[in-house]
Design a protein around this motif. Structure first.
Motif, PDB file in Angstrom:
ATOM      1  N   LEU A   1      55.432  -5.474 -16.617  1.00 34.62           N
ATOM      2  CA  LEU A   1      56.622  -5.961 -15.831  1.00 34.62           C
ATOM      3  C   LEU A   1      57.338  -5.475 -14.476  1.00 34.62           C
ATOM      4  CD1 LEU A   1      57.438  -9.234 -16.721  1.00 34.62           C
ATOM      5  CD2 LEU A   1      55.244  -8.716 -14.994  1.00 34.62           C
ATOM      6  N   ALA A   2      58.407  -4.110 -15.430  1.00 34.61           N
ATOM      7  CA  ALA A   2      58.691  -2.887 -14.487  1.00 34.61           C
ATOM      8  C   ALA A   2      58.278  -2.322 -13.836  1.00 34.61           C
ATOM      9  CB  ALA A   2      60.067  -2.350 -15.264  1.00 34.61           C
ATOM     10  N   GLY A   3      57.305  -1.482 -14.061  1.00 34.81           N
ATOM     11  CA  GLY A   3      56.481  -0.460 -14.135  1.00 34.81           C
ATOM     12  C   GLY A   3      55.834  -1.040 -12.655  1.00 34.81           C
ATOM     13  N   THR A   4      55.032  -2.436 -12.517  1.00 34.05           N
ATOM     14  CA  THR A   4      54.845  -2.729 -11.528  1.00 34.05           C
ATOM     15  C   THR A   4      55.792  -3.309 -10.393  1.00 34.05           C
ATOM     16  OG1 THR A   4      53.149  -4.014 -12.867  1.00 34.05           O
ATOM     17  CG2 THR A   4      53.133  -4.810 -10.658  1.00 34.05           C
ATOM     18  N   THR A   5      56.752  -3.046 -10.953  1.00 33.47           N
ATOM     19  CA  THR A   5      57.454  -3.986 -10.039  1.00 33.47           C
ATOM     20  C   THR A   5      58.219  -2.814  -8.627  1.00 33.47           C
ATOM     21  OG1 THR A   5      58.439  -5.407 -10.517  1.00 33.47           O
ATOM     22  CG2 THR A   5      60.275  -4.934  -9.369  1.00 33.47           C
ATOM     23  N   CYS A   6      58.890  -1.423  -9.730  1.00 37.43           N
ATOM     24  CA  CYS A   6      59.269   0.238  -9.349  1.00 37.43           C
ATOM     25  C   CYS A   6      57.313   0.452  -8.322  1.00 37.43           C
ATOM     26  CB  CYS A   6      59.322   0.945 -10.253  1.00 37.43           C
ATOM     27  SG  CYS A   6      60.403   0.711 -11.323  1.00 37.43           S
ATOM     28  N   GLY A   7      56.866   0.350  -8.747  1.00 35.45           N
ATOM     29  CA  GLY A   7      55.517   0.760  -7.961  1.00 35.45           C
ATOM     30  C   GLY A   7      54.913  -0.134  -6.287  1.00 35.45           C
ATOM     31  N   PHE A   8      55.720  -1.229  -7.081  1.00 40.57           N
ATOM     32  CA  PHE A   8      55.601  -1.641  -5.228  1.00 40.57           C
ATOM     33  C   PHE A   8      56.698  -1.365  -4.340  1.00 40.57           C
ATOM     34  CE2 PHE A   8      53.235  -5.055  -6.861  1.00 40.57           C
ATOM     35  CZ  PHE A   8      51.558  -5.307  -5.522  1.00 40.57           C
ATOM     36  N   ALA A   9      57.939  -0.856  -5.331  1.00 39.10           N
ATOM     37  CA  ALA A   9      59.789  -0.642  -4.767  1.00 39.10           C
ATOM     38  C   ALA A   9      59.213   0.664  -3.856  1.00 39.10           C
ATOM     39  CB  ALA A   9      60.756  -0.684  -5.450  1.00 39.10           C
ATOM     40  N   TYR A  10      57.910   1.370  -4.945  1.00 39.04           N
ATOM     41  CA  TYR A  10      57.433   3.236  -4.241  1.00 39.04           C
ATOM     42  C   TYR A  10      56.860   2.884  -3.134  1.00 39.04           C
ATOM     43  CZ  TYR A  10      56.373   7.374  -3.870  1.00 39.04           C
ATOM     44  OH  TYR A  10      56.004   8.795  -3.481  1.00 39.04           O
TER      45      TYR A  10
ATOM     46  N   SER B   1      63.055   6.003  -1.147  1.00 38.84           N
ATOM     47  CA  SER B   1      63.051   6.945   0.129  1.00 38.84           C
ATOM     48  C   SER B   1      63.423   6.382   1.873  1.00 38.84           C
ATOM     49  CB  SER B   1      62.058   7.944   0.027  1.00 38.84           C
ATOM     50  OG  SER B   1      60.474   7.380  -0.131  1.00 38.84           O
ATOM     51  N   PRO B   2      64.345   6.147   1.766  1.00 35.39           N
ATOM     52  CA  PRO B   2      64.722   5.310   2.994  1.00 35.39           C
ATOM     53  C   PRO B   2      65.004   6.024   4.184  1.00 35.39           C
ATOM     54  CG  PRO B   2      66.439   5.370   2.313  1.00 35.39           C
ATOM     55  CD  PRO B   2      66.012   5.481   0.965  1.00 35.39           C
ATOM     56  N   GLY B   3      65.516   7.695   3.774  1.00 33.05           N
ATOM     57  CA  GLY B   3      64.549   8.613   4.632  1.00 33.05           C
ATOM     58  C   GLY B   3      63.653   9.363   5.249  1.00 33.05           C
ATOM     59  N   ALA B   4      63.143   8.793   4.469  1.00 34.84           N
ATOM     60  CA  ALA B   4      61.384   9.738   4.913  1.00 34.84           C
ATOM     61  C   ALA B   4      60.501   9.312   6.229  1.00 34.84           C
ATOM     62  CB  ALA B   4      60.783   8.603   3.417  1.00 34.84           C
TER      63      ALA B   4
END
Length: 129
Positions: A30-39, A45-48
């Protein structure tokens, strides 16, 4: 205890310390999936660099020129046809180069940069599209 066993798929009567690795694995997925969607959403990286930021930077550097492109602002569109002589057929099997083949062409020749009134200096970089 049976509800916990049902949720984790553990067999009945499994002790709680044996369920801990299963719960940890579920939490990791669950944590990995959440981090994947966040990435993927750009939260890390809001300054991308984005297409909108590139265009905004062109306007900051060159100034606003309504009605003109932000980059390669000064240019000329061309239209015509390409008639192959057949000499290129020894270099390529492309049907475009077959002798007598006539192909419609549309393109644009432009100067680099966002200045629509730039001088046509010899050293100015040009583009062909």
């Amino acid at each position: 205890m049976s509800l916990l066993n049902d949720l984790t798929g553990a067999p009945p009567g499994m002790p709680p310390h044996a369920l801990l690795p299963r719960l940890a694995a579920i939490g990791a997925v669950l944590a990995g999936t959440t981090c994947g969607f966040a990435y993927a959403g750009g939260w890390f990286s809001p300054g991308a660099l984005t297409p909108a930021r590139v265009i905004d930077r062109f306007e900051q550097v060159n100034g606003p020129h309504p009605g003109f492109r932000r980059n390669h602002a000064k240019g000329l569109c061309v239209e015509g046809r390409f008639t192959a002589s057949g000499a290129g057929a020894v270099l390529s099997k492309a049907g475009l180069l077959a002798a007598g083949r006539v192909t419609p062409v549309a393109g644009r020749v432009a100067l680099a940069g966002g200045q629509p009134y730039a001088a046509d200096a010899e050293a100015t970089v040009r583009s062909l599209a």
